[in-house]
Design a protein around this motif. Structure first.
Motif, PDB file in Angstrom:
ATOM      1  N   HIS A   8       5.629  44.843 -30.803  1.00  0.00           N
ATOM      2  CA  HIS A   8       6.948  44.589 -31.383  1.00  0.00           C
ATOM      3  C   HIS A   8       6.733  44.443 -32.894  1.00  0.00           C
ATOM      4  CE1 HIS A   8       8.489  43.456 -27.323  1.00  0.00           C
ATOM      5  NE2 HIS A   8       7.212  43.114 -27.168  1.00  0.00           N
ATOM      6  N   HIS A   9       7.527  45.130 -33.700  1.00  0.00           N
ATOM      7  CA  HIS A   9       7.321  45.154 -35.154  1.00  0.00           C
ATOM      8  C   HIS A   9       8.199  44.200 -35.941  1.00  0.00           C
ATOM      9  CE1 HIS A   9       4.661  48.664 -35.276  1.00  0.00           C
ATOM     10  NE2 HIS A   9       5.375  49.115 -34.268  1.00  0.00           N
ATOM     11  N   HIS A  23       8.023  35.110 -24.148  1.00  0.00           N
ATOM     12  CA  HIS A  23       7.094  35.376 -23.044  1.00  0.00           C
ATOM     13  C   HIS A  23       7.663  34.843 -21.729  1.00  0.00           C
ATOM     14  CE1 HIS A  23       3.250  36.278 -21.219  1.00  0.00           C
ATOM     15  NE2 HIS A  23       3.095  35.018 -20.835  1.00  0.00           N
ATOM     16  N   ASN A  24       8.205  33.635 -21.756  1.00  0.00           N
ATOM     17  CA  ASN A  24       8.796  33.048 -20.549  1.00  0.00           C
ATOM     18  C   ASN A  24      10.003  33.846 -20.058  1.00  0.00           C
ATOM     19  OD1 ASN A  24       6.884  31.040 -20.304  1.00  0.00           O
ATOM     20  ND2 ASN A  24       8.098  29.523 -21.409  1.00  0.00           N
ATOM     21  N   ALA A  25      10.771  34.420 -20.980  1.00  0.00           N
ATOM     22  CA  ALA A  25      11.902  35.263 -20.587  1.00  0.00           C
ATOM     23  C   ALA A  25      11.409  36.497 -19.841  1.00  0.00           C
ATOM     24  CB  ALA A  25      12.719  35.666 -21.816  1.00  0.00           C
ATOM     25  N   ASP A  26      10.284  37.064 -20.289  1.00  0.00           N
ATOM     26  CA  ASP A  26       9.678  38.192 -19.574  1.00  0.00           C
ATOM     27  C   ASP A  26       9.183  37.757 -18.199  1.00  0.00           C
ATOM     28  OD1 ASP A  26      10.015  40.050 -21.681  1.00  0.00           O
ATOM     29  OD2 ASP A  26       8.123  39.448 -22.602  1.00  0.00           O
ATOM     30  N   LEU A  27       8.490  36.624 -18.155  1.00  0.00           N
ATOM     31  CA  LEU A  27       7.929  36.139 -16.891  1.00  0.00           C
ATOM     32  C   LEU A  27       9.018  35.863 -15.853  1.00  0.00           C
ATOM     33  CD1 LEU A  27       5.193  33.632 -18.137  1.00  0.00           C
ATOM     34  CD2 LEU A  27       4.882  36.006 -17.388  1.00  0.00           C
ATOM     35  N   ALA A  28      10.166  35.434 -16.303  1.00  0.00           N
ATOM     36  CA  ALA A  28      11.260  35.078 -15.392  1.00  0.00           C
ATOM     37  C   ALA A  28      11.777  36.283 -14.603  1.00  0.00           C
ATOM     38  CB  ALA A  28      12.404  34.427 -16.160  1.00  0.00           C
ATOM     39  N   ILE A  29      11.633  37.490 -15.159  1.00  0.00           N
ATOM     40  CA  ILE A  29      12.187  38.678 -14.489  1.00  0.00           C
ATOM     41  C   ILE A  29      11.152  39.760 -14.206  1.00  0.00           C
ATOM     42  CG2 ILE A  29      14.537  38.302 -15.326  1.00  0.00           C
ATOM     43  CD1 ILE A  29      13.991  40.371 -17.521  1.00  0.00           C
ATOM     44  N   GLU A  30       9.897  39.535 -14.568  1.00  0.00           N
ATOM     45  CA  GLU A  30       8.873  40.576 -14.441  1.00  0.00           C
ATOM     46  C   GLU A  30       8.712  41.098 -13.015  1.00  0.00           C
ATOM     47  OE1 GLU A  30       5.171  38.850 -15.792  1.00  0.00           O
ATOM     48  OE2 GLU A  30       4.905  37.743 -13.922  1.00  0.00           O
ATOM     49  N   GLY A  31       8.851  40.234 -12.027  1.00  0.00           N
ATOM     50  CA  GLY A  31       8.649  40.637 -10.641  1.00  0.00           C
ATOM     51  C   GLY A  31       9.640  41.684 -10.162  1.00  0.00           C
ATOM     52  N   GLU A  32      10.813  41.720 -10.756  1.00  0.00           N
ATOM     53  CA  GLU A  32      11.828  42.696 -10.364  1.00  0.00           C
ATOM     54  C   GLU A  32      11.398  44.123 -10.670  1.00  0.00           C
ATOM     55  OE1 GLU A  32      15.628  41.490 -12.003  1.00  0.00           O
ATOM     56  OE2 GLU A  32      15.141  39.393 -11.565  1.00  0.00           O
ATOM     57  N   GLU A  33      10.467  44.275 -11.621  1.00  0.00           N
ATOM     58  CA  GLU A  33       9.955  45.604 -11.993  1.00  0.00           C
ATOM     59  C   GLU A  33       8.481  45.775 -11.617  1.00  0.00           C
ATOM     60  OE1 GLU A  33      11.567  48.191 -13.197  1.00  0.00           O
ATOM     61  OE2 GLU A  33      13.486  47.262 -13.726  1.00  0.00           O
ATOM     62  N   ARG A  63      11.893  48.090 -19.562  1.00  0.00           N
ATOM     63  CA  ARG A  63      13.098  47.550 -18.911  1.00  0.00           C
ATOM     64  C   ARG A  63      13.082  46.023 -18.916  1.00  0.00           C
ATOM     65  NH1 ARG A  63      12.374  52.170 -15.513  1.00  0.00           N
ATOM     66  NH2 ARG A  63      11.177  50.940 -13.988  1.00  0.00           N
ATOM     67  N   VAL A  64      11.925  45.421 -18.640  1.00  0.00           N
ATOM     68  CA  VAL A  64      11.826  43.957 -18.665  1.00  0.00           C
ATOM     69  C   VAL A  64      12.078  43.444 -20.073  1.00  0.00           C
ATOM     70  CG1 VAL A  64      10.315  41.965 -18.342  1.00  0.00           C
ATOM     71  CG2 VAL A  64      10.287  43.820 -16.672  1.00  0.00           C
ATOM     72  N   HIS A  65      11.394  44.033 -21.054  1.00  0.00           N
ATOM     73  CA  HIS A  65      11.566  43.578 -22.441  1.00  0.00           C
ATOM     74  C   HIS A  65      13.016  43.731 -22.907  1.00  0.00           C
ATOM     75  CE1 HIS A  65       7.631  42.333 -23.522  1.00  0.00           C
ATOM     76  NE2 HIS A  65       7.091  43.516 -23.678  1.00  0.00           N
ATOM     77  N   GLU A  66      13.652  44.837 -22.574  1.00  0.00           N
ATOM     78  CA  GLU A  66      15.047  45.041 -22.982  1.00  0.00           C
ATOM     79  C   GLU A  66      15.953  43.984 -22.366  1.00  0.00           C
ATOM     80  OE1 GLU A  66      15.963  49.101 -21.981  1.00  0.00           O
ATOM     81  OE2 GLU A  66      15.058  49.856 -23.825  1.00  0.00           O
ATOM     82  N   ALA A  72      10.365  46.627 -26.867  1.00  0.00           N
ATOM     83  CA  ALA A  72       9.086  46.974 -27.509  1.00  0.00           C
ATOM     84  C   ALA A  72       9.261  48.211 -28.383  1.00  0.00           C
ATOM     85  CB  ALA A  72       8.020  47.233 -26.449  1.00  0.00           C
ATOM     86  N   ASP A  73       8.566  48.230 -29.514  1.00  0.00           N
ATOM     87  CA  ASP A  73       8.587  49.398 -30.400  1.00  0.00           C
ATOM     88  C   ASP A  73       7.554  50.436 -29.978  1.00  0.00           C
ATOM     89  OD1 ASP A  73      10.607  48.545 -32.387  1.00  0.00           O
ATOM     90  OD2 ASP A  73       9.166  46.926 -32.721  1.00  0.00           O
TER      91      ASP A  73
END
Length: 83
Positions: A8-9, A23-33, A63-66, A72-73
């Motif tokens: 990420h830039h 990071h926690n926001a990613d972890l909260a939904i990472e399993g869906e992808e 998709r998770v990051h969005e 991500a860049d």
């Protein structure tokens, strides 16, 4: 599952707390992808943030990051690593 490093830039001035929240926001939904974010690093001066993950594809990571609010860049496969 393959490993990826994403970049990420535009996170100049990011604090440790903000990095942890992202990071926690990613972890909260990472399993869906079927993604697993392992670690994140940041350089507040340059605004660069790096995330290491395992995922079925770069698209799944994006998709998770969005959805978490920080697209991500760049996303790079990591086919070889040593420890």
């Amino acid at each position: 599952m393959a490993k990826f490093m994403d970049v990420h830039h535009s996170m100049k001035g990011i604090t440790e707390e903000q990095l942890r929240e992202a990071h926690n926001a990613d972890l909260a939904i990472e399993g869906e992808e079927r993604v697993h974010f392992e670690s994140a690093w940041a350089d507040p001066e340059s605004g660069l943030v790096y995330c290491l993950s395992e995922a079925p594809s770069a698209e799944a990571i994006q998709r998770v990051h969005e959805r978490a609010g920080h697209k991500a860049d760049e996303i790079h496969p990591v086919p070889l690593s040593i420890q």
